[in-house]
Motif scaffolding. Structure first.
Motif, PDB file in Angstrom:
ATOM      1  N   ARG A   1     -34.041 -23.412 -49.120  1.00  0.00           N
ATOM      2  CA  ARG A   1     -33.371 -22.740 -48.014  1.00  0.00           C
ATOM      3  C   ARG A   1     -32.462 -21.641 -48.553  1.00  0.00           C
ATOM      4  O   ARG A   1     -31.683 -21.865 -49.478  1.00  0.00           O
ATOM      5  CB  ARG A   1     -32.535 -23.735 -47.199  1.00  0.00           C
TER       6      ARG A   1
ATOM      7  N   HIS B   1     -24.668 -22.792 -35.062  1.00  0.00           N
ATOM      8  CA  HIS B   1     -25.877 -23.472 -35.516  1.00  0.00           C
ATOM      9  C   HIS B   1     -26.839 -23.644 -34.338  1.00  0.00           C
ATOM     10  O   HIS B   1     -26.440 -24.098 -33.258  1.00  0.00           O
ATOM     11  CB  HIS B   1     -25.505 -24.839 -36.099  1.00  0.00           C
TER      12      HIS B   1
ATOM     13  N   SER C   1     -31.686 -19.226 -32.070  1.00  0.00           N
ATOM     14  CA  SER C   1     -32.694 -18.455 -32.788  1.00  0.00           C
ATOM     15  C   SER C   1     -33.799 -19.390 -33.270  1.00  0.00           C
ATOM     16  O   SER C   1     -33.522 -20.365 -33.976  1.00  0.00           O
ATOM     17  CB  SER C   1     -32.063 -17.746 -33.983  1.00  0.00           C
TER      18      SER C   1
ATOM     19  N   ASP D   1     -27.520 -22.559 -42.540  1.00  0.00           N
ATOM     20  CA  ASP D   1     -26.478 -22.495 -41.519  1.00  0.00           C
ATOM     21  C   ASP D   1     -25.589 -23.738 -41.604  1.00  0.00           C
ATOM     22  O   ASP D   1     -26.084 -24.864 -41.568  1.00  0.00           O
ATOM     23  CB  ASP D   1     -27.101 -22.413 -40.129  1.00  0.00           C
TER      24      ASP D   1
ATOM     25  N   SER E   1     -36.170 -18.915 -35.531  1.00  0.00           N
ATOM     26  CA  SER E   1     -36.346 -18.891 -36.978  1.00  0.00           C
ATOM     27  C   SER E   1     -35.228 -19.654 -37.695  1.00  0.00           C
ATOM     28  O   SER E   1     -35.484 -20.387 -38.653  1.00  0.00           O
ATOM     29  CB  SER E   1     -36.382 -17.442 -37.462  1.00  0.00           C
ATOM     30  N   ARG E   2     -34.008 -19.518 -37.218  1.00  0.00           N
ATOM     31  CA  ARG E   2     -32.902 -20.270 -37.825  1.00  0.00           C
ATOM     32  C   ARG E   2     -33.011 -21.755 -37.520  1.00  0.00           C
ATOM     33  O   ARG E   2     -32.608 -22.598 -38.340  1.00  0.00           O
ATOM     34  CB  ARG E   2     -31.570 -19.726 -37.321  1.00  0.00           C
TER      35      ARG E   2
ATOM     36  N   LYS F   1     -35.452 -23.136 -39.986  1.00  0.00           N
ATOM     37  CA  LYS F   1     -34.858 -23.258 -41.311  1.00  0.00           C
ATOM     38  C   LYS F   1     -33.960 -24.482 -41.422  1.00  0.00           C
ATOM     39  O   LYS F   1     -33.773 -25.028 -42.509  1.00  0.00           O
ATOM     40  CB  LYS F   1     -34.067 -21.989 -41.622  1.00  0.00           C
ATOM     41  N   SER F   2     -33.407 -24.946 -40.303  1.00  0.00           N
ATOM     42  CA  SER F   2     -32.479 -26.075 -40.322  1.00  0.00           C
ATOM     43  C   SER F   2     -33.172 -27.427 -40.208  1.00  0.00           C
ATOM     44  O   SER F   2     -32.499 -28.458 -40.314  1.00  0.00           O
ATOM     45  CB  SER F   2     -31.467 -25.931 -39.178  1.00  0.00           C
TER      46      SER F   2
ATOM     47  N   ARG G   1     -19.967 -16.095 -38.351  1.00  0.00           N
ATOM     48  CA  ARG G   1     -21.362 -16.479 -38.306  1.00  0.00           C
ATOM     49  C   ARG G   1     -21.693 -17.086 -36.953  1.00  0.00           C
ATOM     50  O   ARG G   1     -20.853 -17.684 -36.279  1.00  0.00           O
ATOM     51  CB  ARG G   1     -21.670 -17.477 -39.415  1.00  0.00           C
TER      52      ARG G   1
ATOM     53  N   ARG H   1     -29.386 -19.379 -47.760  1.00  0.00           N
ATOM     54  CA  ARG H   1     -28.196 -19.294 -46.916  1.00  0.00           C
ATOM     55  C   ARG H   1     -28.312 -20.210 -45.694  1.00  0.00           C
ATOM     56  O   ARG H   1     -28.475 -19.752 -44.565  1.00  0.00           O
ATOM     57  CB  ARG H   1     -27.953 -17.860 -46.475  1.00  0.00           C
TER      58      ARG H   1
END
Length: 393
Positions: free
Chosen positions: A313, A36, A166, A317, A168-169, A172-173, A33, A315
């Motif tokens: 959320r 982060h 990223s 990170d 978008s990630r 999300k975090s 993966r 999945r």
């Protein structure tokens, strides 16, 4: 569909494996993966903090080289990763403008090494302290170069974070209390990469059609479709946010809302007071405790404020050991340069009067090289494969 086996009897057709898939029984390696996104931002902001602590051009050039190398070997194949070149060009423009202002408007640094003299324009009495033209000294240009290079290094470090993480990630975090603010920040950060991608796509299309893509005419004919695409993208984004219930909050008790506001406001005030205490010598005794107390209060307020968020959320990170190593490498660079500035400020801030060539301090330079750790501990990203080049079975 039916087929015959070796004995000639009809039977069911066997499913053929897809092209590029390993045969049955062979274990499929699990892809690693990505790092982060918060770790990339902490690393880049720490390098930017280190850049603000020095005006030594050699250390600043080393910081730019370190961040550029990490971006070169770990930049993903995504549209936002192309924005790094735009940040580099912006840093170069800042450098050129700062030198131009020092030449035209003069510099407050006195100097004896006169390079050339420009015609001086007389100004009225109310504009005292400002001059146009006059003598241009090497000391003044060196001071302007050192100051502009520090700002350029900060811009390039921010560009590195924008190219590696990223958006978008990262959104999300974020904690639930900062979700609305994070959406606004992510939209602002993704504007430049999308704009650059649209300009490149339109210019390539115009070149294929034999139309000019440079000059004033090309700029006008490319700018209008880019503006139209930005408006369409904003309308689509607003519709998607409305369909997904953006802005909806859950009902929480009044006491919880008041406690959240008090903790957050008190924490921010504590952070400001603690930062001021660390930057001043007179209040250095209480600066660190107030800063830590303010951070704890602000984090508690964000934790309580997250109860109003109704989103989940998918999945998330994980913050793994690699994220800790990347963040720690950037924090170590910033901390060691701050320590070097307190122990030997002359090595980090070389003087220009008298004009002397800057020297590279050894152990601060070695501390900057710690920023290369993400290039070795993070996974290498695979290049995008062209399906036309797949091997035939």
């Amino acid at each position: 569909m039916r087929e015959t086996d070796r004995s000639g009897r009809p039977g069911l057709a066997r499913p053929r494996p897809e092209r590029g898939t390993p045969p049955a029984g062979v274990p499929v390696p699990r892809p690693r993966r990505a790092l982060h996104p918060g770790a990339w931002w902490l690393w880049a902001l720490a390098l930017g903090t280190a850049a603000t602590r020095t005006t030594n051009p050699l250390l600043l050039a080393l910081l730019i080289t370190v961040s550029g190398y990490v971006v070169a070997v770990r930049r993903p194949h995504t549209p936002w990763a192309r924005s790094y070149g735009a940040f580099v060009k912006l840093a170069a423009a800042v450098l050129v403008l700062r030198l131009a202002f020092a030449i035209v408007l003069g510099s407050p640094i006195p100097g004896t090494h006169i390079l050339f003299t420009l015609p001086e324009v007389p100004l009225p009495d109310w504009a005292q302290g400002i001059r146009l033209g006059g003598r241009v000294t090497a000391e003044g240009l060196a001071f302007a170069l050192y100051d502009a290079l520090r700002l350029a290094a900060l811009l390039i470090c921010v560009g590195a974070a924008n190219a590696l993480a990223s958006p978008s990630r990262l959104l999300k975090s974020l904690p639930g209390a900062l979700y609305e603010l994070g959406v606004a920040v992510v939209v602002a950060l993704t504007f430049a990469p999308h704009l650059i991608a649209d300009v490149r796509r339109l210019r390539a299309a115009r070149r294929l059609r034999g139309r000019p893509d440079k000059g004033v005419r090309g700029l006008v004919q490319v700018g209008l479709p880019v503006l139209e695409g930005a408006l369409e993208r904003s309308v689509s984004l607003a519709a998607a946010m409305d369909a997904r219930g953006y802005g909806r909050t859950a009902e929480v008790p009044t006491a919880v809302r008041r406690t959240t506001a008090a903790l957050t406001l008190g924490g921010l005030l504590g952070v400001c007071a603690g930062t001021y205490g660390l930057l001043t010598a007179a209040a250095g005794s209480y600066g660190l405790p107030v800063l830590l107390a303010g951070l704890a209060s602000a984090l508690a307020g964000l934790r309580l404020g997250g109860r109003r968020s109704m989103r989940t959320r998918y999945r998330p990170d994980p913050w793994d050991a690699r994220a800790w190593l990347v963040s720690a490498s950037g924090a170590a660079v910033a901390a060691l340069l701050i320590l070097a500035g307190s122990l030997d400020p002359g090595s980090l801030d070389p003087g220009v009067v008298p004009l002397e060539p800057p020297t590279l301090p050894l152990w601060p330079a070695a501390a900057v090289l710690l920023g290369l750790l993400p290039a070795f501990v993070t996974p290498a990203l695979e290049a995008a494969r062209d399906p036309r080049k797949e091997p035939t079975p």
